[in-house]
Enzyme design. Structure first.
Site, short mmCIF file in Angstrom:
data_model
loop_
_atom_site.label_atom_id
_atom_site.label_comp_id
_atom_site.label_asym_id
_atom_site.label_seq_id
_atom_site.Cartn_x
_atom_site.Cartn_y
_atom_site.Cartn_z
N ASP A 155 40.80 62.18 10.91
CA ASP A 155 40.32 63.52 10.33
C ASP A 155 41.65 64.30 11.16
O ASP A 155 42.74 63.99 11.31
CB ASP A 155 39.08 64.21 11.00
CG ASP A 155 38.65 65.37 10.14
OD1 ASP A 155 38.15 65.26 9.26
OD2 ASP A 155 38.63 66.53 10.97
N LYS A 192 30.43 62.58 12.39
CA LYS A 192 31.58 63.26 12.75
C LYS A 192 31.89 63.05 14.13
O LYS A 192 31.04 63.37 14.89
CB LYS A 192 31.83 64.65 12.15
CG LYS A 192 33.20 64.96 11.89
CD LYS A 192 33.65 64.66 10.64
CE LYS A 192 35.02 65.20 10.24
NZ LYS A 192 35.30 64.87 8.74
N1 GLU Z 1 37.84 62.72 7.82
C1 GLU Z 1 37.91 62.33 6.27
C2 GLU Z 1 36.73 63.55 5.81
O1 GLU Z 1 36.58 64.54 5.97
C3 GLU Z 1 37.68 61.14 6.00
C4 GLU Z 1 36.14 60.54 6.41
C5 GLU Z 1 36.26 58.95 6.23
O2 GLU Z 1 36.77 58.24 5.45
O3 GLU Z 1 35.30 58.31 6.81
O4 GLU Z 1 36.33 63.24 4.61
#
Ligand code: GLU
Length: 424
Positions: free
Chosen positions: A154, A114
């Protein structure tokens, strides 16, 4: 266990602590050995960058950014980038770990990561956000890569930022690299169905859980807290299946209608009003704190972390909670939820539709071939349903709530893979 509790952040519960508490319980139920426990408990890599950006007034501001790679045992690490004024390292660490467990639960070949930048995107111009995104990308050029670490949107980011990231990465590498990021605009190698994928997965999870609880969607009511991309799509698709959505909310407040909110109308209103429900007149404005404790069958928290806490969990009346957000329930509330017999479809299962379709986007980029919307939706739905059943079966086998069962399924998969791969 060896885990040392981090200090609580102000009066907010620490999301990393929340994640670790569940991890510890699942590890204990699974009988995870100390060696694997130690490997999985700490992020593989944590990068902190400070990037100078020239603002529109000509002054240079330095922004702090993070990229935490929790694990790359299952494959390249995957996870979004959050732009928010209050994003902090322990939050990004928790979110990165949740990505590891999420990818493992839905059985896609990714580890978890993240990113975050401490900024207020709503008070910045598009040019400032573009320069910030490019600066962040350039400072993480050795971290990102289609076979290394693949970002996505996100909170506070979307297809626009992903396009800048992909472009900057491609320029620095000297060739177009579509697969370095997912959640891109369609014309830039994005996938059909990615925008609505998380909300669709929340709906599929809600339907699967309602079937287990013998609840008829057409006779059920729900509250959706958070009306951003995830909440609005979840609400729309649940309403299409007959669920009456009585309450919704966003940063402008909470809105309630005893007869059900017309979700299509609310989305159209929000789109015409800068993405906010401010001034929405087709519902009564209520206290946002009361929204979660209203008398409905299903509660869908789809905004931020720690909204269901020991302060309000006693008053929750819903029979089912489907977590669209990451970490919306603080771990201290878990016991009371379990005592009350509320079924929870946990975040790492309920909102995994987003990363699942991110995976499809990456697969399409690598194939150089575009799938139809039907193919995307059908495959995502199948994965969500199968994952739900896997977690449900684990909850019966180990006699644990769905949340711990999801961690068990995830940790077991990552631990088994680690055993094959080995360390030094
Ligand atoms: N931010 C989204 C999540 O928390 C998507 C992450 C992604 O697609 O890599 O799942």
């Amino acid at each position: 266990m060896l885990y040392k509790e981090p200090a609580p952040i102000k009066d907010r519960e620490n999301p990393f602590e929340s994640m670790m508490s569940r991890f510890n319980i699942a590890a204990e139920v699974l009988g995870l050995d100390d060696e694997t426990y130690n490997v999985l408990k700490s992020p593989t890599r944590q990068v902190i960058v400070n990037v100078p950006v020239t603002m529109d007034d000509g002054k240079v501001r330095v922004f702090e950014g993070f990229r935490v790679i929790h694990s790359n045992i299952l494959g390249p690490s995957k996870g979004g980038i959050r732009y928010a004024p209050d994003v902090f390292l322990d939050e990004v660490k928790a979110l990165a770990a949740w990505m590891t467990w999420k990818c493992a639960v839905v059985d896609i070949p990714y580890g978890g990561a993240k990113g975050g930048i401490v900024c207020d995107p709503y008070s910045m111009s598009s040019g400032e956000i573009e320069r910030l995104t490019r600066a962040y990308t350039s400072s993480l050029i050795d971290i990102f890569g289609p076979d290394q670490d693949i970002p996505a949107p996100d909170m506070g980011t979307g297809p626009r930022e992903m396009a800048w990231l992909m472009d900057e990465y491609s320029k620095l590498k000297g060739s177009t690299v579509h697969g370095v990021v997912t959640g891109k605009p369609l014309v830039l190698g994005g996938s059909l169905g990615r925008v609505e994928a998380t909300g669709r997965g929340v709906m599929v999870s809600a339907m699967a859980a309602m079937a287990k609880l013998k609840m008829n969607p057409a006779q059920s009511t729900a509250v959706v807290q958070g009306f951003g991309n995830v909440g609005a799509w979840a609400a729309k698709l649940m309403a299409e299946r007959g669920v009456k959505i009585l309450g919704i909310s966003d940063v402008s407040g909470a809105y309630w209608n005893d007869n059900g909110i017309n979700i299509e109308e609310a989305i159209a209103y929000k789109n015409d009003h800068n993405g906010r429900l401010e001034g929405y007149k087709e519902a009564e404005k209520i206290n946002p704190d009361e929204l979660l404790t209203m008398n409905v069958d299903v509660l869908v928290p789809a905004a931020v972390e720690d909204v269901i806490t020991i302060k309000n969990v006693d008053k929750i009346k819903a029979k089912l909670i489907v977590e669209g957000a990451n970490g919306p329930t603080s771990y201290k509330a878990d016991n009371i939820i379990n005592e009350k017999g509320i079924m929870v479809v946990p975040d790492i299962l309920a909102n995994s539709g987003g990363v699942t379709v991110s995976y499809f986007e990456w697969v399409q980029n690598r194939m150089g071939f575009k799938w139809t919307l039907n193919r995307v939706n059908e495959r995502a739905e199948r994965i969500m349903k199968e994952s739900f059943e896997r977690v449900y079966a684990a909850s019966k086998k180990y006699n644990v709530p769905m949340r711990i069962a999801a961690y068990i399924v995830a940790i077991d998969k990552v631990a088994m893979t680690y055993k094959y791969r080995g360390g030094f």
